[in-house]
Design a protein around this motif. Structure first.
Motif, mmCIF file in Angstrom:
data_model
loop_
_atom_site.group_PDB
_atom_site.id
_atom_site.type_symbol
_atom_site.label_atom_id
_atom_site.label_comp_id
_atom_site.label_asym_id
_atom_site.label_seq_id
_atom_site.Cartn_x
_atom_site.Cartn_y
_atom_site.Cartn_z
ATOM 1 N N ALA A 120 0.934 -1.227 0.435
ATOM 2 C CA ALA A 120 0.109 -0.249 0.472
ATOM 3 C C ALA A 120 0.509 1.220 -0.261
ATOM 4 O O ALA A 120 0.226 2.708 -0.979
ATOM 5 C CB ALA A 120 -1.117 -0.183 1.257
ATOM 6 N N PHE A 121 1.895 1.035 0.618
ATOM 7 C CA PHE A 121 2.944 1.918 0.599
ATOM 8 C C PHE A 121 3.244 2.449 -0.463
ATOM 9 O O PHE A 121 2.879 3.863 -1.072
ATOM 10 C CB PHE A 121 4.055 2.188 2.111
ATOM 11 C CG PHE A 121 5.049 3.137 2.005
ATOM 12 C CD1 PHE A 121 5.197 4.159 2.415
ATOM 13 C CD2 PHE A 121 6.402 2.921 1.609
ATOM 14 C CE1 PHE A 121 5.953 4.924 2.342
ATOM 15 C CE2 PHE A 121 7.516 3.309 1.840
ATOM 16 C CZ PHE A 121 7.313 4.459 1.999
ATOM 17 N N LEU A 122 3.812 1.739 -1.449
ATOM 18 C CA LEU A 122 4.473 2.104 -2.100
ATOM 19 C C LEU A 122 3.388 2.266 -3.377
ATOM 20 O O LEU A 122 3.684 3.123 -4.015
ATOM 21 C CB LEU A 122 5.486 0.405 -2.736
ATOM 22 C CG LEU A 122 6.506 0.554 -1.999
ATOM 23 C CD1 LEU A 122 7.295 -0.959 -1.951
ATOM 24 C CD2 LEU A 122 7.674 1.796 -2.356
ATOM 25 N N LYS A 123 2.479 1.093 -3.527
ATOM 26 C CA LYS A 123 1.310 1.884 -4.140
ATOM 27 C C LYS A 123 1.011 3.615 -4.390
ATOM 28 O O LYS A 123 0.746 3.631 -5.616
ATOM 29 C CB LYS A 123 0.255 0.869 -4.443
ATOM 30 C CG LYS A 123 -0.538 0.565 -5.306
ATOM 31 C CD LYS A 123 -0.566 0.533 -6.928
ATOM 32 C CE LYS A 123 -1.187 0.294 -7.533
ATOM 33 N NZ LYS A 123 -0.199 -0.232 -9.109
ATOM 34 N N GLN A 124 1.175 3.480 -3.783
ATOM 35 C CA GLN A 124 0.747 5.142 -3.462
ATOM 36 C C GLN A 124 1.645 5.889 -3.637
ATOM 37 O O GLN A 124 2.182 7.549 -3.251
ATOM 38 C CB GLN A 124 0.549 5.671 -1.678
ATOM 39 C CG GLN A 124 -1.226 4.810 -1.345
ATOM 40 C CD GLN A 124 -1.593 4.419 -0.302
ATOM 41 O OE1 GLN A 124 -1.298 4.239 1.051
ATOM 42 N NE2 GLN A 124 -2.948 5.841 -0.365
ATOM 43 N N GLY A 125 3.040 5.916 -3.594
ATOM 44 C CA GLY A 125 3.830 6.098 -4.305
ATOM 45 C C GLY A 125 5.423 6.222 -3.074
ATOM 46 O O GLY A 125 6.569 6.521 -3.306
ATOM 47 N N GLY A 126 5.268 6.062 -2.101
ATOM 48 C CA GLY A 126 6.472 5.616 -0.885
ATOM 49 C C GLY A 126 6.580 7.093 -0.210
ATOM 50 O O GLY A 126 6.216 7.964 -0.176
ATOM 51 N N MET A 127 8.338 7.178 -0.607
ATOM 52 C CA MET A 127 8.829 8.799 0.080
ATOM 53 C C MET A 127 10.111 9.490 -0.834
ATOM 54 O O MET A 127 10.028 10.222 -0.901
ATOM 55 C CB MET A 127 9.509 7.993 1.473
ATOM 56 C CG MET A 127 9.974 8.540 2.540
ATOM 57 S SD MET A 127 10.352 8.514 4.179
ATOM 58 C CE MET A 127 8.818 8.706 5.024
ATOM 59 N N THR A 128 10.317 8.294 -1.054
ATOM 60 C CA THR A 128 11.928 8.350 -1.724
ATOM 61 C C THR A 128 11.531 8.633 -3.524
ATOM 62 O O THR A 128 11.086 7.793 -4.147
ATOM 63 C CB THR A 128 13.072 7.291 -1.434
ATOM 64 O OG1 THR A 128 12.594 6.829 -2.246
ATOM 65 C CG2 THR A 128 13.400 7.801 -0.412
ATOM 66 N N ARG A 129 12.717 8.688 -4.720
ATOM 67 C CA ARG A 129 12.523 8.976 -5.635
ATOM 68 C C ARG A 129 12.946 6.982 -5.765
ATOM 69 O O ARG A 129 12.188 6.745 -6.992
ATOM 70 C CB ARG A 129 13.542 9.809 -6.015
ATOM 71 C CG ARG A 129 14.058 9.483 -7.767
ATOM 72 C CD ARG A 129 15.074 10.642 -7.927
ATOM 73 N NE ARG A 129 16.423 9.943 -7.460
ATOM 74 C CZ ARG A 129 16.698 11.555 -6.463
ATOM 75 N NH1 ARG A 129 16.605 11.949 -5.938
ATOM 76 N NH2 ARG A 129 17.914 10.554 -6.406
ATOM 77 N N ALA A 130 13.304 6.894 -5.255
ATOM 78 C CA ALA A 130 14.087 5.172 -5.515
ATOM 79 C C ALA A 130 12.146 4.196 -5.576
ATOM 80 O O ALA A 130 11.754 3.165 -6.113
ATOM 81 C CB ALA A 130 14.877 4.455 -4.606
#
Length: 250
Positions: A120-130
């Motif tokens: 869910a965290f990554l699907k929503q964009g995550g935190m960093t450019r990576a």
């Protein structure tokens, strides 16, 4: 002498930009990136962050286990400024004598619940450019967690997933290769309040535990796994399940 900032996301080199342009959605780029950053971690790390060294503590931040809330509440800083998701073995190799003297702690989380939270965290964009790049390469076409797990049944895709920082098995951050725990206290996300209070009293730092970097609960709540999917994820993280005493159901 080249000055390397270890506590922020590494800048993209010309090689990075070239590979990104050619392989932005390909696994090859991320294999290279993972090993490149790992090498930076092992070669450049020479000392603990001052907040750790001054108080003789080391916090190992297992992703999606309230690590940012812990560092903000104890040190008033983000996890990124304190080494982010460095492994216990990284700190141990960098300064074995200091490592032995420090009080070392972490928080684990039920592997199935953590897996859902990471998706869910990554699907929503995550935190960093990576994170954003990884999302484009590996989550495109995965509208929900069911589609993502279906893709993970491909061994090569699954291998890339569990080697990305937010999905890495928890034992790898706090154990040696023999799977022996190298730290002094393993708190649990499920007991976050009481375990955090113990840490705060133990090291004599910190205030009230605050929420930080919380994944959208509505989106996460929509990602409900079926029984077969729970079995798949639990088997994938079998060592975490056993070593940290988790039952199959979160």
């Amino acid at each position: 002498m080249v000055n390397i900032d270890l506590f922020s996301e590494p800048r993209e080199s010309g090689v990075h930009r070239f590979l990104k342009s050619k392989f932005d959605r390909k696994r090859a780029y991320f294999v290279f990136r993972r090993h490149y950053h790992r090498a930076l971690s092992m070669i450049a790390r020479r000392k603990l962050p001052p907040d750790f060294a001054n108080h003789k503590v080391i916090f190992i931040h297992i992703p999606k286990s309230a690590g940012n809330a812990v560092t903000q509440s104890l040190f008033g800083k983000s996890s990124l400024s304190l080494g982010a998701h460095r492994r216990a073995t990284d700190w141990q190799r960098a300064a074995p004598d200091v490592f032995a003297e420090c009080f070392k702690f972490t928080f684990t989380r039920h592997p199935v619940d953590r897996f859902v939270s990471a998706f869910a965290f990554l699907k929503q964009g995550g935190m960093t450019r990576a994170d954003a790049q990884w999302r484009r390469a590996f989550l495109s076409g995965c509208d929900d967690i069911h589609a993502f797990i279906d893709r993970m049944r491909d061994p090569s895709f699954c291998n890339e997933v569990v080697n990305y920082v937010h999905f890495i098995p928890q034992w790898k951050l706090i154990c040696n290769r023999k799977r022996e725990i190298l730290i002094d206290f393993v708190g649990k996300y499920e007991n976050l309040g009481s375990d955090f209070d113990y840490i705060r009293e133990k090291i004599g730092l910190g205030g009230i535990l605050t929420k930080d970097n919380v994944t959208d609960p509505e989106f996460k709540g929509d990602q409900v796994l079926e029984a077969s999917e729970i079995d798949f994820v639990a088997h994938l993280y079998e060592t975490d399940m056993t070593l940290f005493g988790y039952a199959e159901q979160p």
